[in-house]
Design an enzyme around this catalytic site. Sequence first.
Site, mmCIF file in Angstrom:
data_model
loop_
_atom_site.group_PDB
_atom_site.id
_atom_site.type_symbol
_atom_site.label_atom_id
_atom_site.label_comp_id
_atom_site.label_asym_id
_atom_site.label_seq_id
_atom_site.Cartn_x
_atom_site.Cartn_y
_atom_site.Cartn_z
ATOM 1 N N TYR A 28 -37.535 16.122 -56.600
ATOM 2 C CA TYR A 28 -36.672 17.056 -55.518
ATOM 3 C C TYR A 28 -37.643 17.773 -54.751
ATOM 4 C CZ TYR A 28 -36.339 20.954 -58.705
ATOM 5 O OH TYR A 28 -36.569 21.797 -59.504
ATOM 6 N N PHE A 38 -37.844 26.865 -52.191
ATOM 7 C CA PHE A 38 -37.799 27.618 -53.073
ATOM 8 C C PHE A 38 -38.124 27.035 -54.501
ATOM 9 C CE2 PHE A 38 -33.494 25.847 -52.679
ATOM 10 C CZ PHE A 38 -32.893 25.522 -53.836
ATOM 11 N N ASP A 39 -38.386 25.737 -54.338
ATOM 12 C CA ASP A 39 -38.965 24.890 -55.653
ATOM 13 C C ASP A 39 -39.102 23.416 -55.241
ATOM 14 O OD1 ASP A 39 -39.066 24.526 -58.376
ATOM 15 O OD2 ASP A 39 -37.203 24.306 -58.922
ATOM 16 N N ILE A 58 -26.240 22.525 -61.653
ATOM 17 C CA ILE A 58 -25.341 23.170 -60.995
ATOM 18 C C ILE A 58 -24.210 22.146 -60.445
ATOM 19 C CG2 ILE A 58 -26.906 24.885 -60.106
ATOM 20 C CD1 ILE A 58 -27.435 23.527 -57.782
ATOM 21 N N TYR A 84 -25.346 28.663 -57.100
ATOM 22 C CA TYR A 84 -25.444 29.873 -58.069
ATOM 23 C C TYR A 84 -24.482 30.820 -57.419
ATOM 24 C CZ TYR A 84 -29.511 27.258 -59.613
ATOM 25 O OH TYR A 84 -30.253 26.388 -60.126
ATOM 26 N N PHE A 101 -31.262 20.123 -51.006
ATOM 27 C CA PHE A 101 -32.182 19.253 -52.033
ATOM 28 C C PHE A 101 -32.510 17.882 -51.268
ATOM 29 C CE2 PHE A 101 -30.265 22.335 -54.844
ATOM 30 C CZ PHE A 101 -31.153 22.734 -55.514
#
Length: 539
Positions: A28, A38-39, A58, A84, A101
């Site tokens: 992802y 962010f990731d 999540i 979140y 994502f």
Amino acid sequence: TELGVERRFVPESCPRAVRPGDFVRYHYLGAFPDGTRFDSSYDRGSTFNVFVGKGQLIAGMDQALVGMCVNERRFVKIPPKLAYGSEGVPGVIPPNAVLHFDVLLIDLWNSEDEVQVQTYFKPEKCPRTVEVSDFVRYHYNGTFLDGTLFDSSHNRMRTYDTYVGIGWLIPGMDQGLLGMCVGEKRIITIPPFLAYGEDGDGKKIPGQASLVFDVVLLDLHNPKDGIAIENQVVPESCERRSQTGDFIRYHYNGTLLDGTLFDSSYSRNHTYDTYVGKGYVIAGMDEGLLGVCTGEKRRIIIPPHLGYGEEGRGKIPGSAVLVFDIHVVDFHNPSDSVSITVHYKPSNCTVLSKKGDYLKYHYNASLLDGTLLDSTHSLGKTYNIVLGSGQVVLGMDMGLQDMCVGERRTVVIPPHLGYGEHGVEGEVPGSAVLVFDIELLELVSGLPEGYMFVWNGEVSPNLFEEIDQNHDGEVLLEEFSEYIQTQVDTGKGKLAPGFDFEKIVKNMFTNQDRDGNGKVTAEEFKLKDQEAKEEHDEL
């Protein structure tokens, strides 16, 4: 405010989709709506591995993954309430953040999965299937569920060779190979808990990876196997079967169990010639050649421990089962003598052939398998010999003994009494058993052994003077020859039949010419009964 899922790529084939409770591996990219990343699992060089629907993700991702296929790509928008929330993740995800994502599903399995087997080719004939403790040789391509190749025996150009069901393989492969036929092709899909588990293999296979093996089985045997014999053609008449110590000539095609040809005597246009049961060939062939008939065709299947073992030889790989399709051309034993079968003998059979007789006969000559070698019939003339004079092979000299005119017989001659190991180039193969069908047409009785000329009546007491026509006390070859010819023409004497007149006369003259000066004197001249037994044949 709601979960958004966009299916950007869906593979044509989707045999299975994600359900709650499944374990997935996926890549992802995580970003905010403004594109700020962010990731990323790609940056870590490993997939994200997790159970779906068990609260390990999540909520939005738990929902978004359901229904995905392996190799499917989805773009997912997750609102804060499914991500979140108002707290975020300090230093990473701000409060109330919408998350995007880009997800690619790599792998999918369930803890209740079993090994899946899909056979896409199966031979019509399947005499035997893989069982526990069998030894197999197979080729494979190993991929992950997304099709990524991680290993291939084809690339190494060497089969994978192993025992089945005794722990030499991962459990899933042990299961997946059971029941396969040689030549069968199947796809074996193995969940990670029956493969390399959570840790992978430490090399190319990551932890929790499902494995897909595209397998073709090339060979199969069990260490307890003996040879297998399949009789294909057995002649109706089989007077003799091969035994230990026999010498055999046969043709063969040698293949592996999957049909791959590794050798053929036919391609060399020469039989394979060997002793049976003496260790000159592999143990399985030694055993498989026992009890065959001339002309028989049989298939001999030899396990590797009775073949070329783990190491193999030449084009034969290690641990290979061998298949020999053989055709027995002939066999004999070194102790064999000439075999005579009389088919016809005239009722008036008083004069029998003996050494020194001049014979005229017809014959057909063939090999034991019926291959015709020669025939006097096709030449339109008889074969003429002096029996026992070495004009034919020893076996024929033996086979022509004690025949009468008009008799027909078959004479079988082993090679040590025929043309031996070398044969006659272009005519008779080496070490060949010969079969002669013979008919004796004429017999001229020969002279007693050691004689080249005999008188039909009393011998003149003045023999030397009669030969010495010019009375000079010396006999020349010309005088000698003329005199002998006269005696034969007038019926007073007889030459050994079947020999050249000039050669016989010259030989007789040379025996009398004791000093070798080309002349015979009265002192040199002696009759046969005047000679000592140990001297040469004389007049």
